[in-house]
Design an enzyme around this catalytic site. Structure first.
Site, mmCIF file in Angstrom:
data_model
loop_
_atom_site.group_PDB
_atom_site.id
_atom_site.type_symbol
_atom_site.label_atom_id
_atom_site.label_comp_id
_atom_site.label_asym_id
_atom_site.label_seq_id
_atom_site.Cartn_x
_atom_site.Cartn_y
_atom_site.Cartn_z
ATOM 1 N N SER A 39 -1.498 29.346 84.211
ATOM 2 C CA SER A 39 -2.702 28.550 84.440
ATOM 3 C C SER A 39 -3.924 29.246 83.868
ATOM 4 O O SER A 39 -4.002 29.496 82.678
ATOM 5 C CB SER A 39 -2.844 28.252 85.926
ATOM 6 N N ASP A 91 -8.356 24.514 81.015
ATOM 7 C CA ASP A 91 -7.710 25.827 81.072
ATOM 8 C C ASP A 91 -6.469 25.829 80.178
ATOM 9 O O ASP A 91 -6.131 24.804 79.573
ATOM 10 C CB ASP A 91 -7.394 26.211 82.520
ATOM 11 N N ASP A 125 -3.249 25.573 80.401
ATOM 12 C CA ASP A 125 -2.211 24.554 80.523
ATOM 13 C C ASP A 125 -2.788 23.174 80.809
ATOM 14 O O ASP A 125 -2.051 22.236 81.114
ATOM 15 C CB ASP A 125 -1.171 24.933 81.589
ATOM 16 N N ASP A 131 -4.560 21.662 83.148
ATOM 17 C CA ASP A 131 -4.544 20.925 84.410
ATOM 18 C C ASP A 131 -5.875 21.057 85.156
ATOM 19 O O ASP A 131 -6.163 20.263 86.041
ATOM 20 C CB ASP A 131 -3.360 21.328 85.301
#
Length: 571
Positions: free
Chosen positions: A143, A301, A303, A305
């Protein structure tokens, strides 16, 4: 075995490759060796997360395989081999390699895998699990953590991150894999030849993009506000292609990408921390925004999400929105516009977490919409969609959490920065047609609902000693109940570990119907609240808080005062 014996095993066993052994040989600090071997990298309720490197307490191909063997054993126990597992990965160091190792371990256990050919956002993995009818999904990502970290998140067949009972069951199976000779793997060519290893084509991408576009409510405002200027940065992560593709197809004409941060790069060379929650991550984006006189500035960010936002308040000046502000202004827009156009279901529900702003409660009350609160973590928000579909109770309209995560629609079961960004652009276009900025829109909501302010503070406590200190802080708070936090009297405290809420004025104790979690939640005077919990993914103890006042500056001042008192409890 103690940590030194484990270290020696990794140096002498034929199972571990020479690069791994050479990395370990270079370590001269005994404390460093202890940190790498005093425990195995913990497989928690969401999966793995840790620093990349050699050793049992690090992310490497061996710890990834070991965790995957436990997952494979559970899938076999559930007779889900033929359904297969979808696998995605982000731009982080070793992400592609970890994804391939995951696939080949599953393949060696007779489980089909469907892997993306290149990096993809986490929410697209959530979408793919259900679209492909898989038993599970895995995404390799840490993340928004610093560059030296990577992670491994597991999803179940509903498209959400694993929740009870699957999380505990998978953890139990992983714990049973006590040695590396219990772990299976196979050659990729052999796996492809046996039709176990499948590379996904562009159809999943197209389907995902279409679902994101469907969340738009008023396409007309996008056309009307065609002079809206948007600056976007993917922070070297996975967001570039989906975000720019969807914005272009929806008709947003003035989108400026921060070129220095456009290319995927797991070193994150232009930021110290690839986290859109941190103002420092926006330095280059704000410079571009000033140059272009942009209305809004957004970052996803690695990834994709989580989404961060800055808004122009006057030429050359921008103000940041936190996750609560982002979620609230979108929630208000969705409920208002769907109520106006007749598409708001009579059984509509919004889902948030216990540490998300109280302002969303007021918004839901205004529109007669059910608000359901869950434990911290978006997986519990996504889980509610499964419950709604199972018992036909509510229709999910929107989900939000303070940690910069939102979801509109049910195509995915995890927060999605791509669709959140798209919705924010629509909301910004709406206010632009009224001659207002997003900040003007937020102030308008504060005028109506009252001004709310929230803050997240934390203390970083690294390593074995840090873990013990975090446990000690939580124990002390339970053993010596607080009657006051700074100037704030405690009215009630809920311990989600025991499931009890105690009214501090009457002494009455009632049960709370949420899963067990290591969280203490305090209801305070002045309409304030706070919560304390250990982070599930980082070496931190976190302090969440919220306040309410007549104006935003007063609410912020109250929140800062509460923050100082809270952090002092952990020092």
């Amino acid at each position: 075995m103690n940590y030194k014996e484990k270290y020696d095993l990794w140096l002498t066993s034929d199972y571990f490759d020479e690069d791994t052994k050479n990395e370990l040989r270079t370590i001269k600090d005994d404390k460093e060796i202890e940190d790498r071997f005093y425990k195995g990298l913990e497989f928690g309720t969401g999966g793995l997360r840790g620093m990349i490197g050699a050793g049992e307490n690090r992310m490497n191909i061996y710890t990834v395989r070991k965790a995957t063997q436990g997952l494979a054993n559970y899938i076999i126990e559930e007779k889900g081999q033929s359904k297969g597992v979808a696998i995605a990965y982000d731009s982080r160091i070793m992400s592609k390699e970890f994804a391939q190792e995951t696939a080949l371990c599953l393949n060696a256990n007779g489980i089909k895998t469907f892997i993306f050919p290149e990096l993809r956002p986490t929410p697209e993995l959530s979408y793919a699990v259900r679209k492909l009818g898989c038993i599970a999904g895995v995404v390799i990502t840490a993340s928004h953590n610093p560059a030296q970290y990577n992670g491994y998140k597991v999803y179940w067949e509903d498209g959400g991150q694993i929740t009870p009972p699957h999380d505990k069951n998978i953890m139990s199976q992983v714990a049973l894999v006590t040695s590396y000779d219990m772990v299976k793997t196979m050659d990729m060519e052999q796996a492809i030849g046996q039709e176990l290893y499948h590379i996904l084509d562009e159809n999943i991408d197209k389907g995902y993009f279409e679902e994101v576009k469907k969340q738009v409510i008023n396409p007309a405002v996008i056309k009307e506000a065609n002079d809206l200027k948007i600056v976007y940065t993917p922070l070297h992560g996975t967001g570039l292609v989906p975000v720019t593709t969807v914005l272009k197809e929806l008709g947003f004409e003035n989108v400026y990408v921060v070129e220095e941060q456009a290319a995927p790069d797991g070193r994150f060379p232009t930021v110290t921390y690839p986290n859109p929650e941190e103002d420092s991550a926006f330095e280059l984006a704000i410079s571009l925004a000033v140059e272009k006189d942009a209305d809004i500035v957004m970052a996803t960010d690695p990834d994709a999400d989580r989404l961060g936002l800055f808004v122009k308040i006057e030429p050359g000046r921008y103000i940041s929105f936190n996750g609560n502000m982002i979620g609230t202004i979108i929630a208000e827009y969705i409920l208002r516009e769907r109520a106006n156009n007749g598409t708001l279901p009579t059984n509509a529900a919004v889902v948030s977490t216990i540490v998300t702003t109280d302002m969303v409660k007021a918004v839901c009350e205004r529109y007669g919409v059910k608000l359901i609160e869950t434990l911290t973590g978006f997986k519990y928000v996504g889980e509610q969609i499964k419950f709604f579909e199972r018992d036909n109770s509510y229709e999910f309209v929107f989900g939000l959490e303070e940690s910069y995560g939102c979801l509109a629609g049910t195509y995915a079961r995890d927060k999605d920065a791509c669709s959140t960004l798209t919705l924010l652009c629509e909301v910004a276009a709406y206010y632009k047609t009224r001659g207002m900025s997003l900040w003007d829109g937020m102030l308008e909501l504060y005028d109506y609902y009252g001004a709310y302010a929230e803050k997240l503070s934390y203390i970083v406590l690294q390593g074995k000693d840090g873990l013990a200190k975090i446990g000690e802080i939580m124990s002390n708070l339970r053993e010596k109940p607080l009657g006051k936090i700074g100037k704030f009297d405690v009215l009630a405290v809920t311990d989600y570990k025991t499931g009890n809420r105690m009214d501090c004025l009457t002494g009455d104790v009632t049960k709370v119907d949420l899963p067990v979690s290591d969280v203490l939640y305090y209801e305070l005077i002045y309409g304030a609240w706070c919560a304390v919990r250990p982070s599930g993914t980082e070496p931190k103890i976190k302090f969440y808080m919220g306040t309410k006042a007549k104006d935003f500056e007063s609410a912020k001042d109250l929140c800062e005062e509460l923050s100082e008192s809270l952090v002092a409890l952990g020092e």
